[in-house]
Design an enzyme around this catalytic site. Structure first.
Site, PDB file in Angstrom:
ATOM      1  N   LYS A 243       0.808  -1.220   0.000  1.00 15.65           N
ATOM      2  CA  LYS A 243       0.000   0.000   0.000  1.00 15.65           C
ATOM      3  C   LYS A 243       0.838   1.264   0.000  1.00 15.65           C
ATOM      4  CE  LYS A 243      -4.600  -0.843   1.696  1.00 15.65           C
ATOM      5  NZ  LYS A 243      -5.533  -0.582   2.767  1.00 15.65           N
TER       6      LYS A 243
ATOM      7  N   LYS B 118     -16.047  -1.777   3.993  1.00 19.85           N
ATOM      8  CA  LYS B 118     -14.785  -1.899   3.271  1.00 19.85           C
ATOM      9  C   LYS B 118     -13.755  -0.925   3.843  1.00 19.85           C
ATOM     10  CE  LYS B 118     -16.465  -4.900   0.332  1.00 19.85           C
ATOM     11  NZ  LYS B 118     -17.514  -5.369   1.259  1.00 19.85           N
ATOM     12  N   ASP B 119     -12.508  -1.249   3.581  1.00 22.42           N
ATOM     13  CA  ASP B 119     -11.384  -0.495   4.114  1.00 22.42           C
ATOM     14  C   ASP B 119     -11.360   0.934   3.605  1.00 22.42           C
ATOM     15  OD1 ASP B 119      -8.995  -0.023   5.405  1.00 22.42           O
ATOM     16  OD2 ASP B 119      -7.764  -0.907   3.832  1.00 22.42           O
ATOM     17  N   LYS B 120     -10.710   1.797   4.376  1.00 22.16           N
ATOM     18  CA  LYS B 120     -10.538   3.181   3.933  1.00 22.16           C
ATOM     19  C   LYS B 120      -9.426   3.294   2.899  1.00 22.16           C
ATOM     20  CE  LYS B 120      -9.125   7.799   5.275  1.00 22.16           C
ATOM     21  NZ  LYS B 120      -8.824   8.763   6.324  1.00 22.16           N
TER      22      LYS B 120
END
Length: 656
Positions: free
Chosen positions: A120, A288-290
């Protein structure tokens, strides 16, 4: 198959030519992250540890919030603001954080040699597509709006000024003493008056309109036709009246939400503010993820596709599409899972290492550990608070949440904790806390309301899901530790005394049947009053661990029903589906390495990559079932500790 002990592999950063810009980006990195929790159905988000890096798309523009929500807006701004600080001080603070071994994550299943890569580096390197209960992967690929004769004109959405909308919302929700709102018709034509009538009725259900002459000018008067008492009920305030929605149209508008760098609840809060509705009329299958690009299905009660599509013109980092009308909402947990597209940049592994790692992931899988985000990011892990709740030690619960702690935290939280330690005065500590919606603020308000001798009621002010997060974190902590012991003791094969599922019922694997099972059939229990335990050494290990924590494994019912743990079963090895990978070369770390749904809709070409670039990246795709962590799959590939503490310290050299 062989199990391997964990050893951390150095995580290196590519040296960008734009060093000054990168340093600024690092300074803007968020120090604190929100803890994630599963919902009651056992579904979970898949989140991944953030790297110190600034989002390339800031989402602060256009998120206009009505004035009466200014306190909430201030909270959000404070929560989202970054505190400047040099990279070394951040790394130093994170020395107090957790590592994987602190929460029982110690084993690998593959035998390949680990290699480093950047997880990421940009949020756009991590893309999640929801898989619905029918197995269909959600994609944003159509902006078409289904229309019918009863849809209002496009002008409906622009004819009212922001001030008019503010006054109408306050009237609709009885937030002032006014009984009506007058809107002057500047360009007085029948057509213009009609559009204003339609706008008020469609955007503010529950209001009626009429035209009046005042001092030679035309005004549209909005008012509550049914009277205040009739419309002040919970149902009427949250739902449009039945006659305002066509009977032939499904009551729920389903749509695909494409979002960048925003978690699901934040996205819904933004949508609800722009639509001027309550967030609880939205439904979804999973959060869901940020720090990712995510694509998922959302349903909303009696809001037209036309009105939703209009938001595409004014919201950054959101796109809505694939609209349809249906007669049902969505339910948490109904999804089959999620499909991930992940880029690991600046990898150091050889082609053989990468092939071995990815083949192992596809053929064997990874240990289904609960990821680091399950346990919080500060020096006080969430599982410790959960353990204190189960022990009925409420003074300890209060102390763990409010006491000063070393490590990375916002300045106002540090001041609040210091005040609490000095005075034990909830009012004084609360004054130091501008963000009132955080757990600390909620607990302090509870203590102010119920007093220091009624901590249970004070703690109850915290939203239920947040409270349950703590005890679920403790269950996860026990499960991780027990699975590591199970794999250390018996390896990657099914053995007599293991548990497997027959339908929804757990049964023990008997000596005579053991050859009929593999490690992929074995489950382990999360502790609770409604589960059974393995009939080998690990069953005893569960009891010993809980005894050491002053808990009785045979009595997991709590005197407060919410905190009684029934338990559950979880597979110890997950084999991802649809696993694919590719190694690509690149020169510029800012260039995306694949196209998103939005790129395709906007006709953006595939990125042109050099055949012999300075850096190499691993592009990987895989599908996972609900309640599994993509971080743990990536950990298995890299053989790398995914904790913020470890990654931050390993990156300190680069951050200088």
């Amino acid at each position: 198959m062989e199990t391997v002990e964990m050893n951390s592999v150095s995580l290196k950063r590519p040296h960008s030519e734009d060093g000054v810009a990168n340093a600024d980006e690092v300074k803007r990195h968020k120090i604190s992250e929100k803890s994630k929790t599963e919902n009651d159905s056992g579904q979970s988000t898949e989140t991944v540890t953030e790297q110190p890096d600034k989002s390339l798309l800031e989402d602060t523009k256009n998120e206009i919030i009505p004035n009466e929500e200014s306190e909430e807006q201030e909270d959000e701004e404070l929560e989202d603001s970054d505190e400047d600080g040099d990279p070394e001080s951040f790394a130093d603070m994170m020395k107090h954080g957790l590592t994987e071994s602190d929460v029982g994550i110690t084993k690998f299943v593959s035998s390949h040699k680990g290699f480093s890569g950047i997880l990421k580096e940009r949020y756009s390197d991590f893309v999640v597509h929801e898989i619905g209960k029918d197995g269909r992967v959600s994609h944003l690929d159509d902006f078409t709006v289904p229309v019918d004769d009863e849809d209002p004109s496009e002008e409906t959405f622009t004819v009212l000024s922001d001030e008019d909308k503010q006054r109408l919302e306050e009237l609709q929700l009885f937030k002032n003493k006014e009984t009506s709102v007058a809107i002057e018709v500047v360009e007085d034509t029948k057509e213009k008056r009609t559009v204003i009538h339609q706008a008020v009725k469609s955007l503010f259900p529950g209001l009626e309109t009429k035209t009046e002459d005042r001092d030679g000018k035309k005004y549209i008067i909005a008012y509550h036709a049914a009277g205040k008492k009739a419309l002040a009920s919970e149902f009427e305030c949250h739902n449009p009246r039945k006659h305002s929605w066509p009977k032939s149209r499904g009551s729920y508008c389903h749509f695909v939400l494409y979002k960048e760098n925003k978690d699901t609840m934040d996205a819904i809060n933004v949508l609800s503010k722009f639509l001027r509705v309550k967030p609880n009329i939205f439904s979804y299958m999973g959060t869901k993820d940020k720090r990712a690009i995510t694509v998922q299905e959302i349903a909303v009660l009696r809001i037209t596709a036309q009105r939703l599509a209009h938001l595409n013109k004014c919201l950054m980092n959101f796109k809505l599409g694939n609209f349809s009308y249906k007669n049902h909402p969505l339910k948490l947990g109904e999804l089959q899972g999620n499909h991930f597209t992940v880029v690991l940049r600046n990898i150091t592994g050889t082609d053989d290492q990468i092939e071995q790692a990815m083949h192992s992931l596809r053929e064997i899988g990874f240990i289904n550990y609960y990821g680091m985000q399950r346990f919080g990011t500060t020096a006080v892990p969430t599982y410790q608070i959960g353990r204190a709740i189960l022990q009925n030690n409420w003074n300890e619960v209060m102390d763990l949440i409010l006491k000063p702690r070393p490590g990375a935290e916002k300045g106002y939280l540090v001041k609040c904790r210091e005040e609490w330690a000095k005075t034990k005065d909830p009012a004084a500590a609360l004054k130091k806390l501008p963000v009132k919606r955080c757990v600390e603020g909620q607990l302090l308000r509870g203590l102010l309301k119920y007093g220091m001798k009624n901590i249970i009621s004070a703690f109850g002010i915290i939203p239920r899901n947040n409270r349950l997060m703590y005890i679920h974190s403790y269950q996860s902590y026990v499960w991780n530790n027990m699975v590591s012991k199970r794999i250390e003791e018996y390896g990657l094969r099914a053995v007599p005394g293991d548990l497997t599922l027959k339908g929804a019922t757990a049964v023990h694997i008997e000596e005579g049947d053991v050859d009929n099972y593999t490690i992929h059939d074995v489950v382990m229990p999360l502790p609770g009053f409604d589960v059974i335990y393995p009939k080998h050494k690990i069953g005893e290990a569960y009891k010993e661990m809980l005894v050491a924590d002053n808990l009785d494994i045979n009595n997991m019912r709590h005197k407060i029903r919410d905190y009684s743990l029934s338990g559950a079963y979880r597979k110890i090895i997950i084999r991802p589906q649809n696993v694919n990978w590719e190694v690509v070369a690149y020169d510029d770390p800012r260039i995306p390495l694949f196209t998103t749904d939005l790129d395709k809709l906007e006709g953006k070409p595939l990125p042109v990559l050099p055949t012999d670039g300075k850096f190499r990246a691993l592009k990987m795709e895989f599908s996972l079932p609900p309640s599994t962590y993509a971080t743990m799959a990536i950990r298995e590939v890299l053989k790398m500790d995914t904790s913020i503490k470890n990654q931050t310290q390993l990156n300190t050299t680069w951050l200088r």
